[in-house]
Motif scaffolding. Structure first.
Motif, PDB file in Angstrom:
ATOM      1  N   SER A 288       0.830  -1.216   0.000  1.00  0.00           N
ATOM      2  CA  SER A 288       0.000   0.000   0.000  1.00  0.00           C
ATOM      3  C   SER A 288       0.858   1.257   0.000  1.00  0.00           C
ATOM      4  CB  SER A 288      -0.919   0.000   1.226  1.00  0.00           C
ATOM      5  OG  SER A 288      -1.808  -1.093   1.201  1.00  0.00           O
ATOM      6  N   SER A 333      -8.339   6.697  -6.631  1.00  0.00           N
ATOM      7  CA  SER A 333      -8.906   5.703  -5.711  1.00  0.00           C
ATOM      8  C   SER A 333      -7.934   4.548  -5.478  1.00  0.00           C
ATOM      9  CB  SER A 333     -10.242   5.180  -6.248  1.00  0.00           C
ATOM     10  OG  SER A 333     -10.074   4.506  -7.479  1.00  0.00           O
ATOM     11  N   TRP A 334      -7.209   4.137  -6.523  1.00  0.00           N
ATOM     12  CA  TRP A 334      -6.211   3.071  -6.359  1.00  0.00           C
ATOM     13  C   TRP A 334      -5.032   3.560  -5.507  1.00  0.00           C
ATOM     14  CZ3 TRP A 334      -9.323   2.892 -10.680  1.00  0.00           C
ATOM     15  CH2 TRP A 334      -9.856   1.647 -11.016  1.00  0.00           C
ATOM     16  N   LEU A 337      -6.563   3.800  -1.714  1.00  0.00           N
ATOM     17  CA  LEU A 337      -7.100   2.591  -1.086  1.00  0.00           C
ATOM     18  C   LEU A 337      -6.229   1.361  -1.269  1.00  0.00           C
ATOM     19  CD1 LEU A 337     -10.846   3.183  -2.017  1.00  0.00           C
ATOM     20  CD2 LEU A 337      -9.713   3.613   0.170  1.00  0.00           C
ATOM     21  N   THR A 340      -6.391  -3.361  -3.643  1.00  0.00           N
ATOM     22  CA  THR A 340      -7.491  -4.071  -2.986  1.00  0.00           C
ATOM     23  C   THR A 340      -7.825  -5.404  -3.647  1.00  0.00           C
ATOM     24  OG1 THR A 340      -8.968  -2.658  -4.290  1.00  0.00           O
ATOM     25  CG2 THR A 340      -8.545  -2.004  -2.015  1.00  0.00           C
ATOM     26  N   ASN A 389     -13.553   0.432  -5.536  1.00  0.00           N
ATOM     27  CA  ASN A 389     -12.382   0.268  -4.675  1.00  0.00           C
ATOM     28  C   ASN A 389     -12.700   0.418  -3.199  1.00  0.00           C
ATOM     29  OD1 ASN A 389     -10.069  -0.375  -6.337  1.00  0.00           O
ATOM     30  ND2 ASN A 389     -10.370   1.603  -7.307  1.00  0.00           N
ATOM     31  N   PHE A 390     -13.666   1.277  -2.871  1.00  0.00           N
ATOM     32  CA  PHE A 390     -14.060   1.389  -1.461  1.00  0.00           C
ATOM     33  C   PHE A 390     -14.743   0.113  -0.996  1.00  0.00           C
ATOM     34  CE2 PHE A 390     -17.133   2.466   1.870  1.00  0.00           C
ATOM     35  CZ  PHE A 390     -16.262   2.938   2.845  1.00  0.00           C
ATOM     36  N   TRP A 393     -12.031  -2.374  -0.444  1.00  0.00           N
ATOM     37  CA  TRP A 393     -11.293  -2.018   0.768  1.00  0.00           C
ATOM     38  C   TRP A 393     -12.071  -2.434   2.020  1.00  0.00           C
ATOM     39  CZ3 TRP A 393     -12.582   1.087   4.900  1.00  0.00           C
ATOM     40  CH2 TRP A 393     -11.549   1.439   5.771  1.00  0.00           C
ATOM     41  N   ARG A 397     -11.175  -5.210   5.109  1.00  0.00           N
ATOM     42  CA  ARG A 397     -11.225  -4.858   6.538  1.00  0.00           C
ATOM     43  C   ARG A 397     -12.129  -5.814   7.310  1.00  0.00           C
ATOM     44  NH1 ARG A 397      -8.495  -3.481  10.446  1.00  0.00           N
ATOM     45  NH2 ARG A 397      -9.117  -1.792  11.814  1.00  0.00           N
ATOM     46  N   ARG A 403      -5.645  -3.859   7.310  1.00  0.00           N
ATOM     47  CA  ARG A 403      -5.718  -2.454   6.880  1.00  0.00           C
ATOM     48  C   ARG A 403      -4.995  -2.312   5.541  1.00  0.00           C
ATOM     49  NH1 ARG A 403      -2.315  -0.256   9.912  1.00  0.00           N
ATOM     50  NH2 ARG A 403      -1.732  -2.074  11.153  1.00  0.00           N
ATOM     51  N   CYS A 404      -5.730  -1.832   4.547  1.00  0.00           N
ATOM     52  CA  CYS A 404      -5.165  -1.670   3.214  1.00  0.00           C
ATOM     53  C   CYS A 404      -5.222  -0.198   2.818  1.00  0.00           C
ATOM     54  CB  CYS A 404      -5.945  -2.517   2.206  1.00  0.00           C
ATOM     55  SG  CYS A 404      -5.212  -2.615   0.566  1.00  0.00           S
ATOM     56  N   GLY A 405      -4.256   0.255   2.021  1.00  0.00           N
ATOM     57  CA  GLY A 405      -4.242   1.643   1.571  1.00  0.00           C
ATOM     58  C   GLY A 405      -3.558   2.569   2.558  1.00  0.00           C
TER      59      GLY A 405
END
Length: 439
Positions: A288, A333-334, A337, A340, A389-390, A393, A397, A403-405
């Motif tokens: 990330s 977004s990539w 986040l 993902t 992407n959200f 993500w 979680r 935890r990513c991003g």
């Protein structure tokens, strides 16, 4: 890690620059409509290639990296052979479907004649086989060889052939399609030669052991490629090839901003596949962090020079600048986040990834036909990029408690990672100096 990223970056940059030059040669010598037709067909081929590979690219990387680490070469070979067979079967079905479309009188750029339908079907199968070869080499620790065919050969060959045709005054759409197919065949030959160097044992007859996993991955992969390729196809059908040409030009330049993040994603894949237990969070955090830094650098580059690159395509493409800026918002977004989809695939959550990917792609395809301008389509793509992407993500979680991003990286952790990468870079440079002294 940094050495792998550096190799991937150099090859990605080289391939992207060559592809951009190829696009400029085409744009400068053909009409906007002809440019739109050529890259409409190429987008269909790239999207179809993901259909043909049937999820085996990620499957090969995920399991192949472990087999190679554990020196299980027979299992590695069986997986490779199974993937090849799947691509040939699915590619043949896709080709047959295109032929049926021609016979049924379906009026699209890829079904208006038998030659173009067979060309597209063959190219789709070739792309699928190239993807398998690429990820076999990645899993076998041959990152440089894996990316050379996909990044360099695939762009260099059509650039050379179209430039020669332009100098001879015979450049047209048919010549460009022949040049593109020649590049795919050359890349396939290169991949097969390099895989031969792995000294794998002969194939043993075995059931399709990985089909279930591949089919679970397949919808998500196909959804992502459709997500990226469908906008140009839809606008070509709804708004005409002229509007598609403007959108594709902006999209091609926007992709320059992703060569850094693509390099990171390519390099960290095997590391994520081999991570276990507590090492998973560490591997995701590292990936990330690299994604965030590389993504910001790419976006800043295009904010500064994007208008210059559009100007290189020709005066008629300058109006695509707002389209480029909107696409960059989606790319952010990539950067924020993280990788993902890759994380979910490598950690056994491919079904969740596929559900999210397919759902957001369906939403995109429902909304896209409502817009027939390049800026409208770009806005929809940027918004749905954040939605997809959200959702991915959030799944990481909830399902993995990882935890990513950049939201999962504290200041102290970021400083530590920077120091670690600086130390790795110093060691890499030191090894290069020692090697140069020996020579």
């Amino acid at each position: 890690m940094l050495g792998s990223v550096a190799i991937a970056l150099l090859l990605r940059v080289g391939g992207t620059v060559l592809w951009l030059l190829f696009s400029i040669v085409v744009a400068r010598n053909l009409s906007v409509e002809e440019f739109g037709l050529i890259f409409f067909v190429i987008n269909v081929i790239m999207t179809g290639g993901t259909v043909a590979i049937a999820g085996y690219d990620v499957t090969v990387l995920r399991f192949g990296a472990r087999f190679w680490r554990d020196e299980e070469k027979q299992e590695f070979r069986n997986l490779f052979s199974e993937a090849q067979q799947a691509v040939i079967v699915v590619g043949s079905i896709v080709t047959l479907a295109l032929v049926v479309g021609v016979l049924a009188g379906l009026d699209t750029p890829v079904t208006h004649g038998m030659p173009i339908a067979i060309f597209v079907g063959g190219a789709i199968t070739a792309i699928g086989l190239m993807s398998v070869e690429r990820d076999v080499l990645r899993a076998g620790g041959k990152l440089q060889e894996a990316l050379f065919a996909f990044s360099i050969i695939r762009a260099l060959v059509p650039l050379i052939l179209t430039t020669i045709a332009w100098l001879w005054g015979v450049l047209n759409t048919s010549v460009i399609f022949v040049a593109y197919l020649t590049a795919l065949l050359a890349a396939l030959a290169w991949g097969r030669w390099r895989i031969g160097k792995l000294e794998l044992p002969p194939k043993r007859t075995a059931p399709a052991q990985y089909l279930k996993v591949a089919l679970a991955i397949w919808p998500g992969n196909a959804g992502l490629v459709a997500f990226q390729g469908a906008p140009a196809i839809v606008i070509g059908l709804a708004g005409g090839l002229g509007a598609a040409g403007l959108f594709i030009a902006a999209q091609r330049i926007a992709q320059l901003g992703t060569f850094l993040t693509d390099a990171v994603r390519t390099a960290v894949g095997p590391n994520l596949a081999q991570a276990d237990g507590k090492g998973q969070q560490e591997a995701v955090t590292h990936a990330s962090f690299l994604m965030a830094i590389s993504g910001l650098l790419g976006i800043c580059f295009l904010l500064s020079l994007g208008w210059v690159l559009l100007w290189m395509f020709g005066p008629e493409y300058r109006s695509a600048l707002p389209v480029l800026l909107v696409l960059l918002v989606g790319q952010l977004s990539w950067t924020v986040l993280g990788p993902t989809a890759l994380v979910l695939n490598m950690f056994g959550e491919e079904k969740v990834r596929s559900v999210i990917g397919v759902s957001t792609t369906i939403m995109l395809l429902v909304v896209l036909p409502m817009f027939d301008t390049a800026i409208g389509v770009a806005t929809v793509v940027a918004f749905m990029s954040w939605v997809m992407n959200f959702a991915l993500w959030l799944a990481i979680r909830i399902r993995l408690n990882i935890r990513c991003g950049i939201v999962g990286i504290g200041i102290k952790e970021a400083l530590w990672l920077l120091e670690e990468e600086r130390y790795t870079l110093d060691n890499l440079l030191l090894r290069i100096k020692k090697r140069d002294k020996k020579h």
